[in-house]
Design a protein around this motif. Sequence first.
Motif, short mmCIF file in Angstrom:
data_model
loop_
_atom_site.label_atom_id
_atom_site.label_comp_id
_atom_site.label_asym_id
_atom_site.label_seq_id
_atom_site.Cartn_x
_atom_site.Cartn_y
_atom_site.Cartn_z
N ALA A 253 -2.07 -0.14 0.57
CA ALA A 253 -2.57 0.61 -0.57
C ALA A 253 -1.65 0.38 -1.77
N GLY A 254 -2.26 0.16 -2.91
CA GLY A 254 -1.48 0.00 -4.14
C GLY A 254 -0.93 -1.39 -4.36
N SER A 255 -1.16 -2.30 -3.43
CA SER A 255 -0.61 -3.65 -3.57
C SER A 255 -1.63 -4.57 -4.23
N THR A 256 -1.23 -5.83 -4.39
CA THR A 256 -2.08 -6.80 -5.05
C THR A 256 -2.24 -8.04 -4.17
N MET A 273 -11.16 -2.06 -2.27
CA MET A 273 -10.25 -2.26 -3.40
C MET A 273 -10.08 -0.96 -4.18
N LYS A 276 -8.44 2.06 -1.90
CA LYS A 276 -7.03 1.86 -1.55
C LYS A 276 -6.21 1.35 -2.74
N ASN A 277 -6.83 1.24 -3.90
CA ASN A 277 -6.08 0.73 -5.06
C ASN A 277 -5.43 -0.63 -4.76
N ILE A 278 -6.20 -1.53 -4.16
CA ILE A 278 -5.69 -2.88 -3.90
C ILE A 278 -6.22 -3.80 -4.99
N GLY A 279 -5.33 -4.35 -5.77
CA GLY A 279 -5.72 -5.20 -6.89
C GLY A 279 -5.90 -6.64 -6.48
#
Lengths: 337, 337
Positions: A253-256, A273, A276-279
């Motif tokens: 989560a929060g990663s790219t 995406m 989980k706030n995956i960029g």
Amino acid sequence: MRATTIHGPRDIRVEEVPDPRIEQPTDAVVRVTAGCICGSDLWRYRGENDINAGDTIGHEAIGFVEEVGADVQRFRPGDFVIIPFCHCDNTCPNCAAGVQSACVNGGGTVSGQGELVRVNQADGSLVRTDQPSESVMPSVLSLTDVMPTGWHAAVSAGVRPGMTVVVVGDGAVGLCGVIAAQQQGAERIVMMSRHADRQQLGQEFGATDIVPERDEAGIEAVLDLTKGIGADATLECVGTDQSMRMAFGLARAGSTVGFVGVPHGVTLPVGRMFGKNIGLRGGVAPVRRYVPDLLTRVLAGEINPGRVFDLDLPLDDVAEGYRAMDERRAIKVIVRP
Amino acid sequence: MRATTIHGPRDIRVEEVPDPRIEQPTDAVVRVTAGCICGSDLWRYRGENDINAGDTIGHEAIGFVEEVGADVQRFRPGDFVIIPFCHCDNTCPNCAAGVQSACVNGGGTVSGQGELVRVNQADGSLVRTDQPSESVMPSVLSLTDVMPTGWHAAVSAGVRPGMTVVVVGDGAVGLCGVIAAQQQGAERIVMMSRHADRQQLGQEFGATDIVPERDEAGIEAVLDLTKGIGADATLECVGTDQSMRMAFGLARAGSTVGFVGVPHGVTLPVGRMFGKNIGLRGGVAPVRRYVPDLLTRVLAGEINPGRVFDLDLPLDDVAEGYRAMDERRAIKVIVRP
């Protein structure tokens, strides 16, 4: 000149084609000393991209400047140069923002597996260096595309010192991604690979863990390695829907996810995406941006990306080079005119 | 307690439901002084999301702590608190990485348009403040979701001083995105809006340009404003396929689209993202991360996001609030138990 052409799926030939010429005053023509075959060339080779029969193929090359246009200021015939596969003026707003691959005056190498290459925007595109020794030459050649592309994956994924980085794809780009993650300070580098030779090279490049599983099993294996949290940064170096889904499945989560494999049939998992706030960042690598720094690392012996080349052929045997890469008998192939 | 429930599309009621209770020792129960209606509530209202008939609805609320579980250390009955709609322990690896919306022990507000709310992980989730005056209360209420969500769009899009920022969506989130872009130093803020009242408020929040066109015409208008290059950062505050395509169409090469509108029917344009190196970041806002900073700005009078509320109703009239938002007669609606 003699150059590699493609006439249909698995139909690679060496033929006489018209010499590239200076077309614009900002152009240069380079006599190629070495080119190579890219994983992305295999899309056409396998018939998965459109083919215009008779087109030249190959976009990675180094060599000596043969001729320059009237407006070229910084290069002269006889200069040894690295040709980033995306040409650029290196001054437009996109170049200034570090996206030389989207230069508003850009172009690209189209006959890198041949004797001569036209480079547009020569002043902005080319990087001069002394002609490298035979032992260093492959690493210099790798700077035309594959090493900067792996680097771009790591930059796009936001690799930072101490991170756990997962590299999806064990081809030449993925292996260069391992080098990039190591150089950018990753503490743990997990390479997804099921091929012993590539696993070995990846470990020599800095991979600390190997995961041979794919899909859900691959995701589970990475979660097991990361206390259930997932990768701090993920390098997607394939471009298929399968590999992309695995990348997003194992990213924390929060990663790219940094992606550099040309997408083929990819549907991005927008729900995951978002939830989980995956960029996702990346794309065609702005090679010119990275070459000076990477060249310094190569010449200092800090990195040796030329090791991804495990087959070296004369131009006449280029078709065998494609077969070897297609059948995974070779990771990446040098082609010498 | 009395709370808002939903029984089907456009069927909003106020009913007696069981009081929320302390279920875990880390829980708190809060007596709501004000809640509000979110644009995302309209997905269920319009029947575009699944509905469990009789469920409570509403996830934004502020009020007084009524009761705390045995393990709650930092809050006592009588404390006035802001309830971030995503609850979190604020200590797990995801919280530590700034993604409190993906807390491994997280939960969420489920009866924000009612008299009482259960908060799990009270110590990590809640933010205490003095009970605000009536004039400041709406801005404090906005910190439960809408203002931090607009802020997250700007953070995710990488807004930096001097940038030209485009905000897609003129709802309450988009308007808060304008505030965020202004506070984060954008030089030019282009608001895509075709509603005069929202245009006006957006300009008061800091929008420098208004573009009423949509789709290709909207993209062209932004390109005209940016010498053909596109937006340095783009805030996608809607969540439809149409708005997402416009966002990627007007984003410049190498930039990032920050997305916070819950995606509905979105297919991401992966080819353009790759070819132009346009990234995507964002998702469910980690509200708790942003509240302390935003509360400081609200109490200092630097921002006044409460102005997005243009209708203020007692709980009994909540159905009218939904109608007003659905018909775009209201931007955002306060609901008072």
